[in-house]
Design an enzyme around this catalytic site. Sequence first.
Site, short mmCIF file in Angstrom:
data_model
loop_
_atom_site.label_atom_id
_atom_site.label_comp_id
_atom_site.label_asym_id
_atom_site.label_seq_id
_atom_site.Cartn_x
_atom_site.Cartn_y
_atom_site.Cartn_z
N HIS A 65 0.86 -1.18 0.00
CA HIS A 65 0.00 0.00 0.00
C HIS A 65 0.90 1.23 0.00
O HIS A 65 2.01 1.19 0.52
CB HIS A 65 -0.87 0.07 1.27
CG HIS A 65 -1.67 -1.15 1.54
ND1 HIS A 65 -2.82 -1.46 0.86
CD2 HIS A 65 -1.49 -2.15 2.44
CE1 HIS A 65 -3.31 -2.60 1.33
NE2 HIS A 65 -2.51 -3.04 2.29
N HIS A 76 6.23 6.77 -1.02
CA HIS A 76 7.02 5.56 -1.27
C HIS A 76 6.16 4.33 -1.00
O HIS A 76 5.12 4.41 -0.35
CB HIS A 76 8.26 5.53 -0.38
CG HIS A 76 7.95 5.28 1.06
ND1 HIS A 76 7.47 6.27 1.89
CD2 HIS A 76 8.00 4.15 1.80
CE1 HIS A 76 7.27 5.76 3.10
NE2 HIS A 76 7.57 4.48 3.06
#
Length: 182
Positions: free
Chosen positions: A38, A125
């Site tokens: 995720h 990220h």
Amino acid sequence: MFLAVDPSPAAVAHLDRALQPLRAAPGAPRWTPPSRWHLTLLFLGDVPAGLLAPLTTAVAPAVAGTPPLTLQLAGAGRFGPPRRPAVCWAGLTGDVAGLTALAGRLSAAVQALGLPVEDRPFRAHLTLGRWRPGRPADAALPDRLAGYAGPAWPVPEVVLWRSHLGRAEPRYERVAAWPLAG
């Protein structure tokens, strides 16, 4: 709990294939399974049951003002010093400024409810793995993905996930979701 954007299945599959040659490399981190990838926008920690409904209400306008976003997983890096890296991550390109603005609006909405929020800037990220303390760690390993670029995908929604931690691998439960404009 955490608020996140999920990469598309095609983006996950593409990055998973790119990681295959690195998975058994000496000094590799403990890799996170692709099913748990995720793009975390905001970590919430434990949310008291009484604040769950106000949280879902507060998140809706923060997401509603978001224009359509297109993202692409690209490059890689690490958090932590070279002698003791902690996290191996994949980077992002595309509408990263819009994603960062969304993370900021979510943070403000959550803070307005009185929930604590990490006091550090958002850095887009995708965590790929974590190096364990006391184990060999190859801090240069992310450099092998420096030229990586996966397929672009439109971001359909923001999801509120609940982590179930225990002896086995963590399990994630989808609690709520809000569609992006477009």
